[in-house]
Write an enzyme that holds these catalytic residues in place. Structure first.
Site, PDB file in Angstrom:
ATOM      1  N   ARG A  11      35.386  32.796  38.250  1.00  0.00           N
ATOM      2  CA  ARG A  11      36.383  33.430  39.112  1.00  0.00           C
ATOM      3  C   ARG A  11      37.600  33.691  38.222  1.00  0.00           C
ATOM      4  O   ARG A  11      38.305  32.779  37.815  1.00  0.00           O
ATOM      5  CB  ARG A  11      36.772  32.523  40.267  1.00  0.00           C
ATOM      6  CG  ARG A  11      37.915  33.082  41.138  1.00  0.00           C
ATOM      7  CD  ARG A  11      38.430  32.003  42.063  1.00  0.00           C
ATOM      8  NE  ARG A  11      39.460  32.424  42.972  1.00  0.00           N
ATOM      9  CZ  ARG A  11      40.773  32.413  42.700  1.00  0.00           C
ATOM     10  NH1 ARG A  11      41.205  32.031  41.510  1.00  0.00           N
ATOM     11  NH2 ARG A  11      41.646  32.763  43.606  1.00  0.00           N
ATOM     12  N   GLU A  33      39.616  37.979  41.019  1.00  0.00           N
ATOM     13  CA  GLU A  33      40.569  37.671  42.089  1.00  0.00           C
ATOM     14  C   GLU A  33      41.732  38.647  41.985  1.00  0.00           C
ATOM     15  O   GLU A  33      42.580  38.545  41.104  1.00  0.00           O
ATOM     16  CB  GLU A  33      41.089  36.232  41.989  1.00  0.00           C
ATOM     17  CG  GLU A  33      41.852  35.825  43.237  1.00  0.00           C
ATOM     18  CD  GLU A  33      43.317  35.492  43.031  1.00  0.00           C
ATOM     19  OE1 GLU A  33      44.016  35.310  44.041  1.00  0.00           O
ATOM     20  OE2 GLU A  33      43.782  35.421  41.884  1.00  0.00           O
ATOM     21  N   HIS A  72      47.717  32.753  32.717  1.00  0.00           N
ATOM     22  CA  HIS A  72      48.744  31.824  32.244  1.00  0.00           C
ATOM     23  C   HIS A  72      48.123  30.472  31.944  1.00  0.00           C
ATOM     24  O   HIS A  72      47.006  30.188  32.386  1.00  0.00           O
ATOM     25  CB  HIS A  72      49.837  31.656  33.313  1.00  0.00           C
ATOM     26  CG  HIS A  72      49.270  31.481  34.707  1.00  0.00           C
ATOM     27  ND1 HIS A  72      49.174  32.526  35.602  1.00  0.00           N
ATOM     28  CD2 HIS A  72      48.726  30.416  35.340  1.00  0.00           C
ATOM     29  CE1 HIS A  72      48.632  32.101  36.732  1.00  0.00           C
ATOM     30  NE2 HIS A  72      48.337  30.821  36.591  1.00  0.00           N
ATOM     31  N   ASP A 111      41.020  34.436  37.608  1.00  0.00           N
ATOM     32  CA  ASP A 111      42.199  34.256  38.458  1.00  0.00           C
ATOM     33  C   ASP A 111      43.307  35.263  38.139  1.00  0.00           C
ATOM     34  O   ASP A 111      43.608  35.522  36.968  1.00  0.00           O
ATOM     35  CB  ASP A 111      42.735  32.829  38.235  1.00  0.00           C
ATOM     36  CG  ASP A 111      43.929  32.497  39.102  1.00  0.00           C
ATOM     37  OD1 ASP A 111      43.781  32.514  40.326  1.00  0.00           O
ATOM     38  OD2 ASP A 111      45.013  32.236  38.547  1.00  0.00           O
ATOM     39  N   ASP A 127      50.154  23.470  40.845  1.00  0.00           N
ATOM     40  CA  ASP A 127      49.717  24.593  41.672  1.00  0.00           C
ATOM     41  C   ASP A 127      48.229  24.475  42.011  1.00  0.00           C
ATOM     42  O   ASP A 127      47.465  25.424  41.863  1.00  0.00           O
ATOM     43  CB  ASP A 127      50.017  25.921  40.947  1.00  0.00           C
ATOM     44  CG  ASP A 127      49.771  27.135  41.847  1.00  0.00           C
ATOM     45  OD1 ASP A 127      49.769  26.980  43.075  1.00  0.00           O
ATOM     46  OD2 ASP A 127      49.579  28.241  41.298  1.00  0.00           O
TER      47      ASP A 127
HETATM   48  C1  GLC Z   1      45.682  32.773  42.326  1.00  0.00           C
HETATM   49  C2  GLC Z   1      45.306  31.540  43.109  1.00  0.00           C
HETATM   50  C3  GLC Z   1      46.542  30.872  43.624  1.00  0.00           C
HETATM   51  C4  GLC Z   1      47.438  30.516  42.469  1.00  0.00           C
HETATM   52  C5  GLC Z   1      47.689  31.728  41.559  1.00  0.00           C
HETATM   53  C6  GLC Z   1      48.291  31.324  40.251  1.00  0.00           C
HETATM   54  O1  GLC Z   1      46.270  33.735  43.111  1.00  0.00           O
HETATM   55  O2  GLC Z   1      44.430  31.872  44.140  1.00  0.00           O
HETATM   56  O3  GLC Z   1      46.229  29.730  44.365  1.00  0.00           O
HETATM   57  O4  GLC Z   1      48.663  30.053  42.959  1.00  0.00           O
HETATM   58  O5  GLC Z   1      46.506  32.427  41.261  1.00  0.00           O
HETATM   59  O6  GLC Z   1      47.328  30.840  39.367  1.00  0.00           O
END
Ligand code: GLC
Length: 599
Positions: free
Chosen positions: A242, A286, A144, A244, A101
């Site tokens: 950041r 985020e 995660h 996430d 990812d």
């Molecule tokens: C955040 C990231 C994205 C990712 C997700 C899972 O939303 O911006 O790219 O898939 O987290 O970590």
């Protein structure tokens, strides 16, 4: 409330909580002792540096930008040339092999991805950036880990210290209970929120991809371990974390398990810890959720959470205005007061590495006579490029054939019409596309907050259709807008006869002006103004500066009486061109996609 009380209140008053709190204290103490002297010195100045007009960010994937960290060192001058003052490295910690990812499946928080370099090199790069006045932001994926992470391995091997690190169950009763209320994040590529593994006979919560196992923050050990990793990285010199996917951190059966009060408390505790151990460090949250939920992650009163948050609303509203040539939704939405604390700041961006989801204020859309569902369809098709007359070239993301719902992917330049213009060898369309690219940047650079550019957009990079040939990426259209930096094209950046030059030089100029003018600092709040012309977006900075932006390809006129209070009729100077703007017959003229920063 002090940290100890917050921790006990959160985890309950028990011997276990006491033990874990002692361990946390020890982690903090050790991190404090290990913190290098230079960083301690920087800590003395506190953390309000992010409020400065000098802040300009660029986000990039190291491999896509410069292959690796060694290559990155040679590109620092390029960033400095543009005027960037903070670099956001997209996930570069060690992640699982194969599909990960885009690095968001971390397998070791304390190691850098092999193919990018080593932690030592990262530390060196951070130091080199600092010498140029550029700060470092890294992604910290804390909802995660990869299923290959040592914590997951130890958890499965029965190590008692690692028990309950993840949300997993022997039977499907609770997972089923969860599923009733949970929404799907990647319904197409990774449907469902749990994965059953026959080999371990367990249902594991996997809200994103199957290989991303959700951490269980009900276990204080998870909190402690995450904090330990965060502080170790802070000691490498990272300025901005950041955080996430924070809305997902707390899960509770029977709820949508998003934006839960407990998630806020966890972040607030992390903030308290950072404040104590490395007080110059800041958090970027985020949370791409509804605006009233986003602002909660700034925290409130004494209980701070994040310093900066992504301004997802502005981002979608910019595209909406461009597609519809109508700024009313943007003006009205931005005028809403969501109660951002005075030290909370937006990160303003036009696109990022993710898809764009069309979350609008539906009430305002209805006020404007639009049907929210139909309007969303318009945006989806317009940005994909299938709506008649659309200038955009993009793709759908997570299209649902039943509901016709989708999000969109595409680079800034392609969605602004550059790809279509290039394909059609259409010089006039090309000119308009460049104007759109600059217009959007002119807004995010001037709006209150920190502008964040996406690497490659500064030279108008187009979509990367080659992603379909890469096995791990082909099913995820977000890779359409994560192409490799085209350094050959970047060589033309100072040649005004090229598209690259027209974008880069003007962008650099705008950045230069921003950094030299205090009206662009966090102290001056942007206040939207209704001009009476639906195509012209306008805001002022506490009466000191007036920004006008024409979101249509036609010339527009604005009644200057709207700005009586600002000193019109009279003369105003456009900071960008230096020209004096006068009103004619009480009207101000704006050319196609023209923008003015007036003082
Ligand atoms: C955040 C990231 C994205 C990712 C997700 C899972 O939303 O911006 O790219 O898939 O987290 O970590």
């Amino acid at each position: 409330m002090d940290l100890k009380n917050s921790y006990y209140e959160f985890y309950g008053n028990s011997d276990m909580t006491g033990l874990r709190y002692e361990q946390l204290r020890k982690i903090m103490e050790e991190a404090g002792e290990k913190r290098p002297a230079a960083l301690k010195k920087a800590d003395e100045a506190g953390n309000d540096w992010y409020q400065s007009e000098k802040m300009i960010g660029m986000m990039l994937y190291v491999d896509r930008f410069s292959n690796d960290l060694a290559g990155f060192e040679e590109r620092i001058d390029y960033l400095a040339e543009l005027g960037v003052t903070y670099v956001h490295f997209m996930p570069l910690l060690k992640s699982r092999e194969g599909n990960n990812d885009g690095g968001y499946a971390v397998s070791d928080y304390l190691m850098v991805e092999d193919k990018l370099g080593t932690m030592k090199q990262l530390e060196r790069v951070i130091g080199l950036l600092k010498e140029k006045g550029i700060r470092t932001c890294i992604d910290f994926v804390l909802n995660h880990t990869a299923k290959e992470h040592i914590w997951a391995r130890k958890c499965l091997s029965g190590d008692p210290d690692y028990a309950d690190m993840y949300v997993m169950f022997q039977e499907d009763t609770i997972p089923k209970e969860y599923e009733k209320a949970l929404t799907e994040i990647f319904p197409g590529v990774a449907p469902g929120n749990f994965t059953y593994y026959p080999d371990i006979q367990k249902y594991v919560m996997t809200r994103f991809y199957e290989f991303q196992w959700d951490l269980n923050y009900k276990n204080p050990q998870v909190f402690n371990k995450i904090v330990e990793a965060l502080l170790a990285l802070a000691n490498k010199g990272v300025d901005i974390f950041r955080l996430d996917a924070i809305p997902y951190m707390w899960k509770e059966p029977g709820t949508i398990s998003m934006n839960m009060p407990q998630a806020h408390k966890l972040i607030a505790m992390m903030y308290q810890i950072v404040k104590e151990v490395c007080p110059s460090v800041i958090f970027l949250g985020e949370a791409i959720v509804e605006p009233f939920e986003i602002v909660k992650y700034f925290g409130s009163g004494e209980r701070k959470e994040c310093n900066v948050m992504y301004n997802a609303s502005l981002m979608v509203l910019l595209w909406n205005s461009l597609a519809s040539r109508d700024v009313r939704l943007m003006t009205r939405s931005l005028a809403k007061d969501y109660g951002i604390p005075s030290d909370g700041l937006w990160i303003n961006y036009i696109r990022c590495h993710d898809d764009i989801g069309w979350g609008f204020e539906e009430d305002i859309l209805r006020e404007l006579g639009c049907d929210p569902k139909m309007h969303k369809q318009f945006m989806i098709q317009f940005m994909e490029g299938t709506f008649p007359g659309s200038f955009s070239t993009g793709e759908l993301y997570e299209f649902n054939p039943q509901t016709q719902d989708a999000r969109n992917s595409g680079t800034l330049a392609s969605m602004c019409g550059l790809e279509q213009a290039v394909n059609e060898k259409h010089l006039y369309k090309l000119e308009l596309a460049v104007k759109r690219i600059l217009l959007l940047h002119a807004v995010i650079i001037a709006y209150t907050g920190i502008p964040l550019l996406y690497s490659g957009d500064e030279i108008g990079q187009l979509n990367d259709w080659g992603y379909k040939e890469v096995k791990e990426h082909a099913a995820d259209s977000r890779w359409l807008h994560r192409g490799k930096m085209d350094w050959k094209a970047a060589e033309k950046r100072n040649d005004l006869s090229t598209v690259q030059g027209q974008i880069f030089v003007r962008l650099k100029h705008m950045i230069h002006i921003r950094k030299a003018n205090k009206y662009f600092s966090a102290c001056y709040k942007a206040i939207p103004v209704v001009t009476g012309n639906n195509a012209v977006f306008c805001f002022h900075k506490e009466d000191k500066m007036l920004v006008l932006a024409n979101f249509s390809e036609y010339e527009q006129w604005v009644d200057s009486q709207c700005f009586d209070w600002f000193g019109l009729p009279g003369e105003m100077k456009d900071l960008i061109t230096g020209r004096f703007v006068r009103s004619y017959d009480n009207r101000i003229q704006l050319g196609p996609y023209e923008y003015l920063w007036l003082v």
